[in-house]
Design a protein around this motif. Sequence first.
Motif, PDB file in Angstrom:
ATOM      1  N   ALA A  36       0.815  -1.209   0.000  1.00 25.49           N
ATOM      2  CA  ALA A  36       0.000   0.000   0.000  1.00 25.49           C
ATOM      3  C   ALA A  36       0.851   1.263   0.000  1.00 25.49           C
ATOM      4  CB  ALA A  36      -0.939  -0.009   1.205  1.00 25.49           C
ATOM      5  N   PHE A  37       1.971   1.250   0.727  1.00 21.16           N
ATOM      6  CA  PHE A  37       2.825   2.443   0.784  1.00 21.16           C
ATOM      7  C   PHE A  37       3.371   2.770  -0.603  1.00 21.16           C
ATOM      8  CE2 PHE A  37       6.989   4.455   1.169  1.00 21.16           C
ATOM      9  CZ  PHE A  37       6.682   5.546   1.972  1.00 21.16           C
ATOM     10  N   THR A  38       3.875   1.755  -1.310  1.00 26.10           N
ATOM     11  CA  THR A  38       4.395   1.976  -2.658  1.00 26.10           C
ATOM     12  C   THR A  38       3.277   2.452  -3.597  1.00 26.10           C
ATOM     13  OG1 THR A  38       6.076   0.263  -2.343  1.00 26.10           O
ATOM     14  CG2 THR A  38       5.570   0.900  -4.614  1.00 26.10           C
ATOM     15  N   ALA A  39       2.107   1.841  -3.469  1.00 22.08           N
ATOM     16  CA  ALA A  39       0.989   2.216  -4.333  1.00 22.08           C
ATOM     17  C   ALA A  39       0.607   3.679  -4.135  1.00 22.08           C
ATOM     18  CB  ALA A  39      -0.209   1.317  -4.053  1.00 22.08           C
ATOM     19  N   ARG A  40       0.556   4.128  -2.877  1.00 21.77           N
ATOM     20  CA  ARG A  40       0.213   5.530  -2.619  1.00 21.77           C
ATOM     21  C   ARG A  40       1.260   6.474  -3.192  1.00 21.77           C
ATOM     22  NH1 ARG A  40      -2.021   3.458   2.284  1.00 21.77           N
ATOM     23  NH2 ARG A  40       0.027   3.549   3.293  1.00 21.77           N
ATOM     24  N   SER A  41       2.530   6.067  -3.166  1.00 23.83           N
ATOM     25  CA  SER A  41       3.586   6.931  -3.704  1.00 23.83           C
ATOM     26  C   SER A  41       3.498   7.054  -5.220  1.00 23.83           C
ATOM     27  CB  SER A  41       4.961   6.396  -3.289  1.00 23.83           C
ATOM     28  OG  SER A  41       5.271   5.190  -3.973  1.00 23.83           O
ATOM     29  N   TRP A  42       2.889   6.075  -5.873  1.00 24.56           N
ATOM     30  CA  TRP A  42       2.748   6.120  -7.330  1.00 24.56           C
ATOM     31  C   TRP A  42       1.516   6.912  -7.776  1.00 24.56           C
ATOM     32  CZ3 TRP A  42       4.029   0.769  -9.976  1.00 24.56           C
ATOM     33  CH2 TRP A  42       5.345   0.417  -9.664  1.00 24.56           C
TER      34      TRP A  42
END
Length: 465
Positions: free
Chosen positions: A371-377
Amino acid sequence: MSRTLASRNVLRGRVGPVPSLGPEDDTVEVTPLGMLETPAITRASVLQLAGLPSAVRGAADTDTRRSGWTIERVLAERAVEPLFQPIVELARLRPVGVEALARGPVGSGLWRARDLFAAAVAAGRLAELDTLCAERALETVRAAEAPPALVFVNAEPAVVDQPLSPRLRELMSDAPFRMVLEYTERALSAHPAALLQLAAAVQAHGHCLALDDVGADPMSLAFLPLLEPEVVKLDLQLLRAPHAARTVEVVAAVNAVAERTGALIVAEGIETPADLANARALGAHWGQGLLFGGPATLAVRESIGAHEACGAQALRASRPGVHLPAGTPFEAAAARGKARSATPGLFGAHLEHVLRRAGHEAVVLATCTDAFTARSWLPSLTGLAERAAFVGMVAPLHPAAVGPGVRFAQRGGAEVEECALVVVAPRYTAAVCGRGSHAAMEFAHTEDTALVAEMARIILQQLPR
């Protein structure tokens, strides 16, 4: 001079704002195949060629209520009688197949495809009518004494998410011909997972796919590598403006795909010898249009001349399973030997490189299990959605967190962190994917068109139907 019968929407049997063939349209330029010197013939002759009674001339405009035909009655009585337009090999002007075109009951206000489909839309029964039209087309061909080897059938984009009916599956099984299912890029953008499943079902029965109206929308070129259809149909406006910069750009891209995949190119709307010359110059292998004959009953088509089996044989063999690959994007890349060790900084640099090259005609797809990576994208994807043809994402986020313009599917996390970004565009195709933690990370960056298309399909099939 009237060009009414040449109207694309009338010939295809799809809803659209087209003019009718009224009493004032007494002459239509039609040159049946093998009669290229024949002068213009009358409207009555066109109806006769189509195998329809002369009463249709006045009856086609009969009010639906007066004729007693409603869309409910058409569906209940399966009262759709398809007409067929020839598809011709342009090199030697040989007929290689036909395209099925829907017509309602003769003598009713629903005879014309435009009125028939408009009534279905108004009644909320478009999916039923679309299925019935396909079933009646295949039933008619299967009942013929000498069926054509190749039959093109249209799929309505608005209802492509509906499953194939049991009757259609029955008709497709062990058929004495190959069916070519036609759809536009609108179907994939609206229902990506459903269309991939439909494509897989068609291929599993040994049949073929065609992408229609290529060039009408920038998205059609971007989706070509994802679909890899056996047939690419050029939008008829390209034929009308062969020297335009946009035409040259589209034709170059389409011919490159055809050379790489073995797809055949079809030009539609060929009405004059000049159109025929333009179609050949654009690289079309086959063509259709009033120069070769208008829509007619299959019996009339058979009487004009036999269709040669070379059409079905010229098409690439079906490839069951290609549209629904298994696994994850990273697994697909690793299976091709593309994975290598990387630091998070190196991985990020490759991501930025690919994102910068995603233009306005690109299909951009992303998937993240973290989820953290997804939000950064998300900011980058939301920004791309304002200019790219299509942006989709699969991630463990709440749908409310995803910006406008991004097609989204929610998925749970995974034990092993994995992410991928895929860009497919007419002049640029690339994918970057990674797996593992920051301490032990593997990644792959590939611009192999076939591999990138496979990775894109893996993501697309997870998006909403």
